[in-house]
Design an enzyme around this catalytic site. Structure first.
Site, PDB file in Angstrom:
ATOM      1  N   ALA A  60       0.302  -0.842   0.113  1.00 24.41           N
ATOM      2  CA  ALA A  60       0.275   0.188   0.043  1.00 24.41           C
ATOM      3  C   ALA A  60       1.007   1.099   0.210  1.00 24.41           C
ATOM      4  CB  ALA A  60      -1.057   0.060   1.525  1.00 24.41           C
ATOM      5  N   ASP A  63       0.088   3.562  -5.256  1.00 24.91           N
ATOM      6  CA  ASP A  63      -1.485   3.376  -5.428  1.00 24.91           C
ATOM      7  C   ASP A  63      -2.662   3.458  -3.758  1.00 24.91           C
ATOM      8  OD1 ASP A  63      -3.501   4.217  -7.044  1.00 24.91           O
ATOM      9  OD2 ASP A  63      -3.569   1.896  -7.838  1.00 24.91           O
ATOM     10  N   PHE A 113      -1.652   9.967   4.702  1.00 27.70           N
ATOM     11  CA  PHE A 113      -3.226   9.383   4.400  1.00 27.70           C
ATOM     12  C   PHE A 113      -4.018  10.939   3.559  1.00 27.70           C
ATOM     13  CE2 PHE A 113      -3.838   7.039   7.963  1.00 27.70           C
ATOM     14  CZ  PHE A 113      -3.038   5.634   7.896  1.00 27.70           C
ATOM     15  N   ASN A 170      -5.199  -0.453   8.952  1.00 28.37           N
ATOM     16  CA  ASN A 170      -3.952  -0.284   8.992  1.00 28.37           C
ATOM     17  C   ASN A 170      -3.680   1.422  10.368  1.00 28.37           C
ATOM     18  OD1 ASN A 170      -1.064   1.427   9.163  1.00 28.37           O
ATOM     19  ND2 ASN A 170      -1.223   2.429   6.937  1.00 28.37           N
ATOM     20  N   SER A 173       1.214   3.846  10.405  1.00 26.57           N
ATOM     21  CA  SER A 173       1.970   4.783   9.981  1.00 26.57           C
ATOM     22  C   SER A 173       1.856   6.164  10.851  1.00 26.57           C
ATOM     23  CB  SER A 173       0.555   5.433   9.006  1.00 26.57           C
ATOM     24  OG  SER A 173       1.043   6.630   9.059  1.00 26.57           O
ATOM     25  N   TYR A 316       8.139  -1.899  -2.463  1.00 27.77           N
ATOM     26  CA  TYR A 316       7.456  -0.301  -2.596  1.00 27.77           C
ATOM     27  C   TYR A 316       9.036   0.456  -3.027  1.00 27.77           C
ATOM     28  CZ  TYR A 316       5.747   4.172  -2.659  1.00 27.77           C
ATOM     29  OH  TYR A 316       5.276   5.574  -2.822  1.00 27.77           O
TER      30      TYR A 316
END
Length: 342
Positions: A60, A63, A113, A170, A173, A316
């Site tokens: 994640a 995109d 986010f 999530n 973060s 990523y």
């Protein structure tokens, strides 16, 4: 070869501008039929009740809005995860908020986010022609008080449930204030209980079971990892993703952008995330699959995470530094029997 030539040009641009330009270019090539489809064959890996065509997924964050699924699917991933998405659209933190640290093969982000909201993401998912395994990564809005965070996750879960192969929660973060407190034992107990109850209800409503994964941080003490593992087992969670980005900056302080606030990914995260996987595997004893993420810059990095106890891996930052060829490089190694034989 192509990416090797393009990378120096992309690295002349602001990191977020290069990110958007790359995705837009992939999307255009896909729509015009000029993006070749890399099909990478492998013995399927079964996890979460799903059969993954190969063990290499897209993490994640690349995109966030599910706007490039069809294009990214042509790069050979065994699965794709989009998001993090929140109930309502939000702009994220002010720019600049994405930084490369090339000397360390690292990336620092404090995106916060930024996303178009769950409704628009679902619209994008429905328009994609991707038929593979799709994860939707969900979070809470920045202005939602921590005591109301469960409500945000439940809103996203309900809307994502019919369209996701699995849903990732999530809670790790570092760029949303207080979010990591949800990893504390009391808060996590309440969150997992609410999620499992809703998952059961949604399973009855829709007539199918969508697995739930929890994404955790690399900056956890051993006792915290043990407590999290215990709660994952207690609530029969379907998977755990280890790990998100780190707030540590060991040895990077002297480098340009090395001390930027935010979450650090890339090569400096490799060993830290693998150590978390190893500890989780010891506590979970294969009862819950682990998806390894964090600092996978080569096929050997991915293999180390499998040997530490992961069933699948996600990339990523490695894509930013190595390009799409990294996917086939990792898959070629992981699909050999020796990797899973220990």
């Amino acid at each position: 070869m192509t990416y090797t030539l393009l990378r120096p040009l992309l690295f002349l641009l602001d990191a977020e501008t290069a990110h958007t330009l790359t995705l837009d270019t992939l999307g255009l090539l896909q729509k015009t039929g000029l993006l070749p489809n890399r099909t990478i064959y492998c013995t399927p890996v079964r996890a979460m009740g799903l059969d993954f065509p190969n063990p290499v997924g897209l993490a994640a964050g690349l995109d966030k809005n599910g706007a490039y699924i069809s294009a990214l699917a042509r790069l050979g991933f065994g699965f794709i995860e989009v998001g993090t998405v929140t109930p309502r659209p939000q702009p994220g933190n002010p720019r600049p908020r994405l930084f490369r640290v090339p000397q360390a093969e690292a990336i620092t982000n404090r995106m916060g986010f930024n996303n178009v909201g769950i409704d628009k993401l679902i619209e994008n998912v429905r328009q994609a022609d991707y038929q593979g395994i799709l994860g939707i990564n969900i979070g809470k809005n920045a202005d939602t008080p921590l005591q109301n965070a469960i409500d945000d996750y439940l809103i996203c879960l309900r809307k994502a449930y019919p369209y996701a192969s699995y849903v990732t929660v999530n809670i790790s973060s570092p760029n949303t204030k207080q979010l990591r407190q949800l990893q504390n034992e009391t808060e996590l107990e309440q969150l997992l209980g609410a999620l499992k109850t809703e998952q059961t209800r949604l399973s009855d409503q829709h007539g199918h079971y969508t697995p739930l994964a929890i994404k955790i941080a690399p900056d956890l003490e051993s006792a915290q990892i043990e407590a999290i593992a215990s709660l994952l087992l207690k609530h029969r969670m379907d998977a755990v993703i280890a790990t998100n980005t780190t707030i540590a900056r060991d040895g990077l302080e002297h480098l340009p952008h090395g001390d930027e606030p935010g979450g650090l990914s890339g090569a400096p995260l490799t060993e830290r995330s693998t150590a978390v996987i190893r500890q989780l595997a010891m506590h979970l004893q294969q009862a819950i699959p682990i998806i390894g993420a964090g600092g996978i810059m080569s096929s050997l990095d991915a293999q180390a995470k499998i040997k530490a106890g992961a069933s699948l891996v996600q990339v990523y930052s490695g894509l930013i530094y190595r390009g799409p060829a990294l996917v086939s490089e990792i898959t070629s190694l992981l699909c050999s029997r020796s990797t899973y034989a220990g």
